[in-house]
Write an enzyme that holds these catalytic residues in place. Sequence first.
Site, PDB file in Angstrom:
ATOM      1  CB  CYS A   1      40.195  44.118  39.284  1.00 60.28           C
ATOM      2  SG  CYS A   1      39.369  45.384  40.455  1.00 60.28           S
TER       3      CYS A   1
ATOM      4  CG  ASP B   1      41.305  43.802  45.153  1.00 56.83           C
ATOM      5  OD1 ASP B   1      42.162  43.355  45.788  1.00 56.83           O
ATOM      6  OD2 ASP B   1      40.039  43.746  45.333  1.00 56.83           O
TER       7      ASP B   1
ATOM      8  NE  ARG C   1      41.283  41.887  47.960  1.00 52.37           N
ATOM      9  CZ  ARG C   1      40.233  41.796  48.383  1.00 52.37           C
ATOM     10  NH1 ARG C   1      39.964  41.027  49.310  1.00 52.37           N
ATOM     11  NH2 ARG C   1      39.076  42.257  47.615  1.00 52.37           N
TER      12      ARG C   1
ATOM     13  CG  HIS D   1      38.940  40.104  41.956  1.00 53.39           C
ATOM     14  ND1 HIS D   1      38.517  40.276  43.382  1.00 53.39           N
ATOM     15  CD2 HIS D   1      39.039  41.400  41.449  1.00 53.39           C
ATOM     16  CE1 HIS D   1      38.507  41.835  43.551  1.00 53.39           C
ATOM     17  NE2 HIS D   1      38.700  42.332  42.291  1.00 53.39           N
TER      18      HIS D   1
ATOM     19  CB  CYS E   1      35.264  42.393  41.989  1.00 49.89           C
ATOM     20  SG  CYS E   1      35.595  43.972  41.309  1.00 49.89           S
TER      21      CYS E   1
HETATM   22 CO    CO Z   1      37.915  44.120  41.912  1.00 54.57          CO
END
Ligand code: CO
Length: 217
Positions: free
Chosen positions: A42, A44, A46, A98, A101
């Site tokens: 992803c 993302d 993090r 994750h 999400c």
């Molecule tokens: Co995500």
Amino acid sequence: MHRLNYLLESNRNWAKSICANDPDFFKKLANQQKPEYLWIGCSDSRVPANQIIGLAPGEIFVHRNVANVVVETDFNVLAVIQYAVDVLKVKHIIVCGHYGCGGVQAALENFRHGMIDNWLAGIRSLSRIHREELSTLAQEAAVDRLCELNVLAQARHVAHTTILEDAWERGQEVAIHSWIYSLDNGLIKPLRPPFTEPINFSTGSMKDAVDEIAVSD
Ligand code: CO
């Protein structure tokens, strides 16, 4: 300030610290990359691929998009998979989602988020297929379960590409892993054993066949 000087400064410090350990590090890397892994994860911020599995530059080929989606008509992800499998000859493809999400959560929500809803259409279908199970869960748990189901479905999509089917057909060894990362503790959990051969209803176990129906979208 506008030129992000602090990031450039940080970059210089990073390069210096790498060279302090290994003066030829960048020279060696510039000549070739031979990663054994392809990461599909992803976007993302993090979930940075290299850091969370402790790999240095040069050790993993990376593709990231919102909610780690693998659509068989997306030339971007197909080009990455093809280069990784046919040219770099990676041994492992890691599909890593994750928990929590935002993309998966958006796919579960009944209101418009914009263009992204089209990107997430496959995950919305997946949520409809699993609505019975998901409807028994509290909202956060339903998102997390759909995050898992999404990883399983996207890993299968990788396995179903002609790129992987052809690679396995010619005897190339490449495994597809279905992993999920927890933002809470930084740990990764494998969701099922890796795929190492074409998914085939006629030769797979009954459990695999049921899983296949359950998570396909
Ligand atoms: Co995500």
